[in-house]
Design an enzyme around this catalytic site. Structure first.
Site, PDB file in Angstrom:
ATOM      1  N   GLY A  68      33.452  45.234  69.703  1.00 25.33           N
ATOM      2  CA  GLY A  68      32.228  44.804  69.029  1.00 25.33           C
ATOM      3  C   GLY A  68      31.414  43.947  69.988  1.00 25.33           C
ATOM      4  O   GLY A  68      31.633  43.976  71.207  1.00 25.33           O
ATOM      5  N   ASN A  69      30.529  43.150  69.428  1.00 24.67           N
ATOM      6  CA  ASN A  69      29.613  42.351  70.252  1.00 24.67           C
ATOM      7  C   ASN A  69      30.331  41.392  71.199  1.00 24.67           C
ATOM      8  O   ASN A  69      30.001  41.312  72.384  1.00 24.67           O
ATOM      9  CB  ASN A  69      28.654  41.603  69.320  1.00 24.67           C
ATOM     10  CG  ASN A  69      27.724  40.693  70.068  1.00 24.67           C
ATOM     11  OD1 ASN A  69      27.990  39.512  70.234  1.00 24.67           O
ATOM     12  ND2 ASN A  69      26.650  41.258  70.573  1.00 24.67           N
ATOM     13  N   LYS A 124      31.001  29.039  56.566  1.00 31.92           N
ATOM     14  CA  LYS A 124      31.124  30.481  56.817  1.00 31.92           C
ATOM     15  C   LYS A 124      30.819  31.224  55.540  1.00 31.92           C
ATOM     16  O   LYS A 124      31.014  30.705  54.441  1.00 31.92           O
ATOM     17  CB  LYS A 124      32.556  30.800  57.273  1.00 31.92           C
ATOM     18  CG  LYS A 124      32.758  32.185  57.862  1.00 31.92           C
ATOM     19  CD  LYS A 124      32.063  32.378  59.196  1.00 31.92           C
ATOM     20  CE  LYS A 124      32.998  32.673  60.289  1.00 31.92           C
ATOM     21  NZ  LYS A 124      32.572  32.555  61.630  1.00 31.92           N
ATOM     22  N   TYR A 160      32.338  43.347  73.933  1.00 26.67           N
ATOM     23  CA  TYR A 160      31.486  44.069  74.882  1.00 26.67           C
ATOM     24  C   TYR A 160      30.937  43.118  75.960  1.00 26.67           C
ATOM     25  O   TYR A 160      31.038  43.386  77.154  1.00 26.67           O
ATOM     26  CB  TYR A 160      30.337  44.789  74.153  1.00 26.67           C
ATOM     27  CG  TYR A 160      29.493  45.564  75.129  1.00 26.67           C
ATOM     28  CD1 TYR A 160      29.920  46.800  75.614  1.00 26.67           C
ATOM     29  CD2 TYR A 160      28.303  45.025  75.634  1.00 26.67           C
ATOM     30  CE1 TYR A 160      29.183  47.497  76.564  1.00 26.67           C
ATOM     31  CE2 TYR A 160      27.563  45.714  76.587  1.00 26.67           C
ATOM     32  CZ  TYR A 160      27.997  46.945  77.044  1.00 26.67           C
ATOM     33  OH  TYR A 160      27.280  47.616  77.996  1.00 26.67           O
ATOM     34  N   GLY A 186      39.297  45.003  70.699  1.00 23.37           N
ATOM     35  CA  GLY A 186      37.986  44.955  70.069  1.00 23.37           C
ATOM     36  C   GLY A 186      36.938  45.548  70.979  1.00 23.37           C
ATOM     37  O   GLY A 186      37.086  45.520  72.214  1.00 23.37           O
TER      38      GLY A 186
HETATM   39  N1  GLU Z   1      29.789  33.785  63.839  1.00 25.15           N
HETATM   40  C1  GLU Z   1      29.908  33.091  65.072  1.00 25.15           C
HETATM   41  C2  GLU Z   1      31.194  32.288  65.133  1.00 25.15           C
HETATM   42  O1  GLU Z   1      32.160  32.558  64.466  1.00 25.15           O
HETATM   43  C3  GLU Z   1      28.659  32.276  65.376  1.00 25.15           C
HETATM   44  C4  GLU Z   1      28.323  31.227  64.379  1.00 25.15           C
HETATM   45  C5  GLU Z   1      26.940  30.636  64.572  1.00 25.15           C
HETATM   46  O2  GLU Z   1      26.260  30.982  65.525  1.00 25.15           O
HETATM   47  O3  GLU Z   1      26.569  29.828  63.729  1.00 25.15           O
HETATM   48  O4  GLU Z   1      31.316  31.402  65.925  1.00 25.15           O
END
Ligand code: GLU
Length: 427
Positions: free
Chosen positions: A218-219, A104, A222, A216
């Site tokens: 957000g994406n 991350k 939604y 929430g």
């Molecule tokens: N950010 C998203 C998550 O927390 C997607 C991560 C990704 O697609 O690599 O799962």
């Protein structure tokens, strides 16, 4: 004491490590990330001044494949939050059984206060600072909080310029037409509802007769709302952050919330305009009100630490299922109470794994240089999510454990086996 998501991730891990009887070497390998990078990102602002931002990338484990996980733009981002999120990515990729590890990234910044050109410079600077540590076979970023396909494309462009070639597998969540997959934008929210639907079927509840409250807008929230409404469910309450007064607010309408209407009066960060909402017949409540509603389903789809020791008692006795769209929304303290009350939990790293699953499909399509129709992507996504959900349920039943522990048991066991197989630890 301030909430520390990484301590929470470790606490969850330790509990399951004990249940699984993991060896000392496996525990010390998986309790902490394998690699962590903290970088300074000096940026020329539009007014000519310079500002230095902090950027992060944490690679928790790549025993099962290259690290995978989003990069967030978040004010006050801390290395411990990124560590926790990277750890949860390892379990997420493992529980849906895709050949990827966990990573991350983040940048401590507030995109509300940055122009798009400043954000572009930040994206490029992050890639320049980490260009030898990330890559299609090492660590593959994706969108997360307050980042989207445009940010991914700037990052890809910078990476490809530095590495002199085309590497579409470097990053996922790219715009469709620039190496992105159809369905990727919707995937996390749709995946949340796929697991929710499976859970309701198992509990003998008709989704079309249920109501929900969601935190929430957000994406993730939604598209979860969109899918849930399509299946006949009724959303009563949506809550979201408002940057103008730095608070969250809940928008309630007993006859049901119309998310398309709300989207029409929200900004690009998903903040809903309060005045316009009132005109449309919504009651505007305190942000925390989302958790107190007399609904069948709660969907936390915003941040970590939203259901905790302080507010868990506010959950109505109507609530039957909690579907965790966010990462780390429920603390171990709240988990104890939720378990006692027999509320069915779809744990975060299973519930919201649709995004990374579709990212994996995006990589596969990029590698083949052949892109699937949207229906095909969504069908494969549903299959993967439903099958992971069923496996976790079986484990929960077989061992008589909480759903979160069952998901952890499956995920940790797979990662531990991969690491032992590689000679990184012993059983
Ligand atoms: N950010 C998203 C998550 O927390 C997607 C991560 C990704 O697609 O690599 O799962």
């Amino acid at each position: 004491m301030a909430f520390n998501p990484f301590e929470m991730a470790q606490q969850q891990f330790d509990g399951v490590a004990e249940k699984l009887g993991l060896s000392e070497s496996i525990r010390s390998l998986l309790r902490v990330p394998m690699r962590e990078y903290v970088v300074s990102l000096p940026i020329r602002m539009d007014d000519g001044s310079m500002r230095v931002f902090r950027g992060y990338r944490v690679q928790h484990n790549d025993g099962r494949g290259p690290c995978k996980g989003g990069i967030r733009f978040f004010p006050g981002e801390t290395v411990d939050t990124v560590r926790a999120l990277a750890t949860w990515m390892t379990w997420k990729c493992s529980v849906v059984d895709i050949p990827l590890g966990g990573g991350k990234g983040g940048i401590d910044c507030d995109p509300h206060e940055l122009s798009m050109t400043e954000q572009e410079r930040l994206c490029r600077a992050w890639v320049r600072a980490l260009s030898t540590e990330v890559g299609p076979f090492l660590d593959v970023p994706a969108p997360d909080m307050m980042t989207n396909g445009q940010h991914m494309l700037w990052m890809l462009d910078e990476y490809e310029t530095l590495h002199h070639g085309r590497y579409p597998g470097f990053i996922t969540g790219k715009p469709v037409g620039s190496g992105g997959s159809l369905g990727r934008t919707e995937a996390t929210g749709y995946g949340v509802i796929c697991t929710l639907h499976e859970a309701l079927k198992m509990l003998g509840i008709d989704i079309a007769k249920t109501t929900a409250s969601i935190q929430g807008f957000g994406n993730v929230a939604y598209y979860a709302c969109e899918r849930y409404t399509k299946l006949g469910g009724k959303i009563i309450c949506v809550s979201c952050w408002d940057n103008t007064d730095k608070q969250s607010h809940a928008f309630k309408r007993a006859s049901g919330v119309d998310i398309v209407e709300l989207k029409g009066i929200s900004d690009r960060f998903g903040s809903i305009d309060r005045e316009k909402a009132r005109e449309l017949g919504y009651e505007v409540l305190d942000g925390d009100a989302w958790i107190e509603q007399d609904v069948d389903i709660l969907i936390p789809a915003a941040l970590e630490n939203q259901i905790n020791g302080d507010n868990v008692s506010k959950i109505s006795s109507h609530v039957k299922v909690i579907a965790e769209g966010a990462n780390g929304p429920t603390t171990p303290e709240a988990d104890v109470e939720i378990q006692k009350r027999d509320i069915f939990v779809i744990p975060d790293f299973l519930c919201n794994a649709g995004g990374v699953t579709c990212s994996y499909f995006e990589q596969v399509q990029c590698n083949m240089n052949y892109f699937w129709e949207k229906e095909e992507v969504l069908e494969k996504l549903d299959m993967k999510m439903a099958s992971a959900f069923r496996k976790v349920c079986e484990m929960a039943k077989d061992k008589g454990v909480y759903m979160r522990d069952a998901a952890y048991m499956i995920a940790i066991d797979r990662v531990a086996n991969a690491c032992v197989g590689r000679g990184w630890a012993v059983k």
